[in-house]
Motif scaffolding. Sequence first.
Motif, PDB file in Angstrom:
ATOM      1  N   ALA A 132       0.806  -1.231   0.000  1.00  0.00           N
ATOM      2  CA  ALA A 132       0.000   0.000   0.000  1.00  0.00           C
ATOM      3  C   ALA A 132       0.835   1.275   0.000  1.00  0.00           C
ATOM      4  O   ALA A 132       0.591   2.189  -0.784  1.00  0.00           O
ATOM      5  CB  ALA A 132      -0.952  -0.012   1.189  1.00  0.00           C
ATOM      6  N   LEU A 133       1.797   1.369   0.867  1.00  0.00           N
ATOM      7  CA  LEU A 133       2.576   2.596   1.000  1.00  0.00           C
ATOM      8  C   LEU A 133       3.581   2.788  -0.127  1.00  0.00           C
ATOM      9  O   LEU A 133       4.202   3.845  -0.233  1.00  0.00           O
ATOM     10  CB  LEU A 133       3.296   2.608   2.352  1.00  0.00           C
ATOM     11  CG  LEU A 133       2.370   2.577   3.582  1.00  0.00           C
ATOM     12  CD1 LEU A 133       3.189   2.579   4.869  1.00  0.00           C
ATOM     13  CD2 LEU A 133       1.401   3.757   3.570  1.00  0.00           C
ATOM     14  N   PHE A 134       3.742   1.795  -0.977  1.00  0.00           N
ATOM     15  CA  PHE A 134       4.640   1.893  -2.126  1.00  0.00           C
ATOM     16  C   PHE A 134       3.887   2.349  -3.384  1.00  0.00           C
ATOM     17  O   PHE A 134       4.496   2.575  -4.428  1.00  0.00           O
ATOM     18  CB  PHE A 134       5.326   0.552  -2.393  1.00  0.00           C
ATOM     19  CG  PHE A 134       6.267   0.127  -1.300  1.00  0.00           C
ATOM     20  CD1 PHE A 134       7.615   0.456  -1.355  1.00  0.00           C
ATOM     21  CD2 PHE A 134       5.801  -0.582  -0.198  1.00  0.00           C
ATOM     22  CE1 PHE A 134       8.486   0.067  -0.343  1.00  0.00           C
ATOM     23  CE2 PHE A 134       6.668  -0.974   0.820  1.00  0.00           C
ATOM     24  CZ  PHE A 134       8.011  -0.632   0.755  1.00  0.00           C
ATOM     25  N   LEU A 135       2.567   2.471  -3.288  1.00  0.00           N
ATOM     26  CA  LEU A 135       1.750   2.889  -4.421  1.00  0.00           C
ATOM     27  C   LEU A 135       1.872   4.396  -4.635  1.00  0.00           C
ATOM     28  O   LEU A 135       2.171   5.154  -3.707  1.00  0.00           O
ATOM     29  CB  LEU A 135       0.283   2.533  -4.169  1.00  0.00           C
ATOM     30  CG  LEU A 135      -0.066   1.053  -3.969  1.00  0.00           C
ATOM     31  CD1 LEU A 135      -1.542   0.911  -3.615  1.00  0.00           C
ATOM     32  CD2 LEU A 135       0.258   0.240  -5.217  1.00  0.00           C
ATOM     33  N   THR A 136       1.610   4.811  -5.857  1.00  0.00           N
ATOM     34  CA  THR A 136       1.545   6.251  -6.125  1.00  0.00           C
ATOM     35  C   THR A 136       0.271   6.789  -5.470  1.00  0.00           C
ATOM     36  O   THR A 136      -0.663   6.017  -5.175  1.00  0.00           O
ATOM     37  CB  THR A 136       1.511   6.523  -7.637  1.00  0.00           C
ATOM     38  OG1 THR A 136       0.285   6.002  -8.179  1.00  0.00           O
ATOM     39  CG2 THR A 136       2.695   5.877  -8.336  1.00  0.00           C
ATOM     40  N   PRO A 137       0.187   8.096  -5.240  1.00  0.00           N
ATOM     41  CA  PRO A 137      -1.024   8.657  -4.638  1.00  0.00           C
ATOM     42  C   PRO A 137      -2.298   8.295  -5.393  1.00  0.00           C
ATOM     43  O   PRO A 137      -3.330   7.985  -4.779  1.00  0.00           O
ATOM     44  CB  PRO A 137      -0.760  10.165  -4.663  1.00  0.00           C
ATOM     45  CG  PRO A 137       0.732  10.263  -4.555  1.00  0.00           C
ATOM     46  CD  PRO A 137       1.248   9.114  -5.374  1.00  0.00           C
ATOM     47  N   ASP A 138      -2.252   8.319  -6.727  1.00  0.00           N
ATOM     48  CA  ASP A 138      -3.441   7.977  -7.522  1.00  0.00           C
ATOM     49  C   ASP A 138      -3.807   6.505  -7.365  1.00  0.00           C
ATOM     50  O   ASP A 138      -4.989   6.152  -7.209  1.00  0.00           O
ATOM     51  CB  ASP A 138      -3.206   8.294  -9.007  1.00  0.00           C
ATOM     52  CG  ASP A 138      -3.159   9.796  -9.281  1.00  0.00           C
ATOM     53  OD1 ASP A 138      -3.654  10.558  -8.419  1.00  0.00           O
ATOM     54  OD2 ASP A 138      -2.609  10.189 -10.323  1.00  0.00           O
ATOM     55  N   GLU A 139      -2.807   5.636  -7.421  1.00  0.00           N
ATOM     56  CA  GLU A 139      -3.067   4.198  -7.265  1.00  0.00           C
ATOM     57  C   GLU A 139      -3.639   3.909  -5.877  1.00  0.00           C
ATOM     58  O   GLU A 139      -4.546   3.094  -5.727  1.00  0.00           O
ATOM     59  CB  GLU A 139      -1.775   3.407  -7.481  1.00  0.00           C
ATOM     60  CG  GLU A 139      -1.261   3.422  -8.914  1.00  0.00           C
ATOM     61  CD  GLU A 139       0.100   2.784  -9.048  1.00  0.00           C
ATOM     62  OE1 GLU A 139       0.419   2.299 -10.154  1.00  0.00           O
ATOM     63  OE2 GLU A 139       0.864   2.778  -8.038  1.00  0.00           O
ATOM     64  N   PHE A 140      -3.083   4.583  -4.897  1.00  0.00           N
ATOM     65  CA  PHE A 140      -3.529   4.364  -3.518  1.00  0.00           C
ATOM     66  C   PHE A 140      -4.990   4.764  -3.365  1.00  0.00           C
ATOM     67  O   PHE A 140      -5.803   4.014  -2.816  1.00  0.00           O
ATOM     68  CB  PHE A 140      -2.653   5.162  -2.546  1.00  0.00           C
ATOM     69  CG  PHE A 140      -2.990   4.928  -1.097  1.00  0.00           C
ATOM     70  CD1 PHE A 140      -2.298   3.988  -0.357  1.00  0.00           C
ATOM     71  CD2 PHE A 140      -4.012   5.641  -0.473  1.00  0.00           C
ATOM     72  CE1 PHE A 140      -2.607   3.761   0.980  1.00  0.00           C
ATOM     73  CE2 PHE A 140      -4.336   5.421   0.855  1.00  0.00           C
ATOM     74  CZ  PHE A 140      -3.626   4.483   1.585  1.00  0.00           C
ATOM     75  N   GLU A 141      -5.335   5.958  -3.839  1.00  0.00           N
ATOM     76  CA  GLU A 141      -6.716   6.436  -3.663  1.00  0.00           C
ATOM     77  C   GLU A 141      -7.703   5.592  -4.448  1.00  0.00           C
ATOM     78  O   GLU A 141      -8.832   5.357  -4.000  1.00  0.00           O
ATOM     79  CB  GLU A 141      -6.817   7.901  -4.084  1.00  0.00           C
ATOM     80  CG  GLU A 141      -8.153   8.532  -3.730  1.00  0.00           C
ATOM     81  CD  GLU A 141      -8.125  10.037  -3.805  1.00  0.00           C
ATOM     82  OE1 GLU A 141      -9.170  10.658  -3.515  1.00  0.00           O
ATOM     83  OE2 GLU A 141      -7.074  10.615  -4.161  1.00  0.00           O
ATOM     84  N   THR A 142      -7.284   5.100  -5.605  1.00  0.00           N
ATOM     85  CA  THR A 142      -8.157   4.227  -6.383  1.00  0.00           C
ATOM     86  C   THR A 142      -8.447   2.925  -5.638  1.00  0.00           C
ATOM     87  O   THR A 142      -9.579   2.424  -5.636  1.00  0.00           O
ATOM     88  CB  THR A 142      -7.508   3.887  -7.743  1.00  0.00           C
ATOM     89  OG1 THR A 142      -7.328   5.100  -8.485  1.00  0.00           O
ATOM     90  CG2 THR A 142      -8.377   2.931  -8.543  1.00  0.00           C
ATOM     91  N   ARG A 143      -7.437   2.412  -4.976  1.00  0.00           N
ATOM     92  CA  ARG A 143      -7.605   1.141  -4.258  1.00  0.00           C
ATOM     93  C   ARG A 143      -8.346   1.299  -2.935  1.00  0.00           C
ATOM     94  O   ARG A 143      -9.224   0.478  -2.610  1.00  0.00           O
ATOM     95  CB  ARG A 143      -6.248   0.493  -4.007  1.00  0.00           C
ATOM     96  CG  ARG A 143      -6.359  -0.868  -3.311  1.00  0.00           C
ATOM     97  CD  ARG A 143      -5.000  -1.458  -2.950  1.00  0.00           C
ATOM     98  NE  ARG A 143      -4.162  -1.722  -4.118  1.00  0.00           N
ATOM     99  CZ  ARG A 143      -2.971  -2.322  -4.046  1.00  0.00           C
ATOM    100  NH1 ARG A 143      -2.494  -2.707  -2.853  1.00  0.00           N
ATOM    101  NH2 ARG A 143      -2.259  -2.514  -5.138  1.00  0.00           N
TER     102      ARG A 143
END
Length: 208
Positions: A132-143
């Motif tokens: 989770a913390l390795f995701l980009t901000p956009d990827e994180f919010e999408t997930r």
Amino acid sequence: MATTVASAQRSAAMLSAIRLPARRVLSPALGAISTRGLASSTRPRVVPAEAYNIRSFSHPIKGFQVQKRQNSSDSAGLKNWGFEELNASLPSAPDSPTHKPILIDVREPAELKGTGIIPSAVSIPLASQADALFLTPDEFETRFGFPKPEPADGQQMVFYCKAGVRAKIMAQMAVKAGYDPSSVGYYWGSWLDWEKNGGKAERWEEDD
């Protein structure tokens, strides 16, 4: 008759010259061999511990405490939060600090349904969402459906789980993901300590 008496006397003399070996008795207390007869007492002696210079047989990990000092930092520089400080930092707490911590519960959804969460906390499960913390901000919010935690100046992310182990692991992963160690902390006592101290809880419902 004289011959018979003489023969009897010789037999008695021979018998008196023969000594039967004494029975050997093992002393339970000392483990030594005693040549005393059966009339000797076989009752074990109580030997004081001082005679063997025995101080104690305490277990090598006796006294070892799993819980660390509250409000301190570990060897990696990660802040270890305690109940009092965390409780005082909640949004509803009077005199709470300006920079309130971002609380992150790293337990799995099934655990949260059973106990609830600390007020204002968000859920980022460690076991099922380790990246989770390795995701980009956009990827994180999408997930996850909410913005990726990004501490502001003076703000901290505080991870907690059930007993503290997963919380510390997630804090260490946050540093590897690029977060400043000074902005990362964990609640070592975690939910068990929070509940023990009467901390407030909010019901958690998983987003569809």
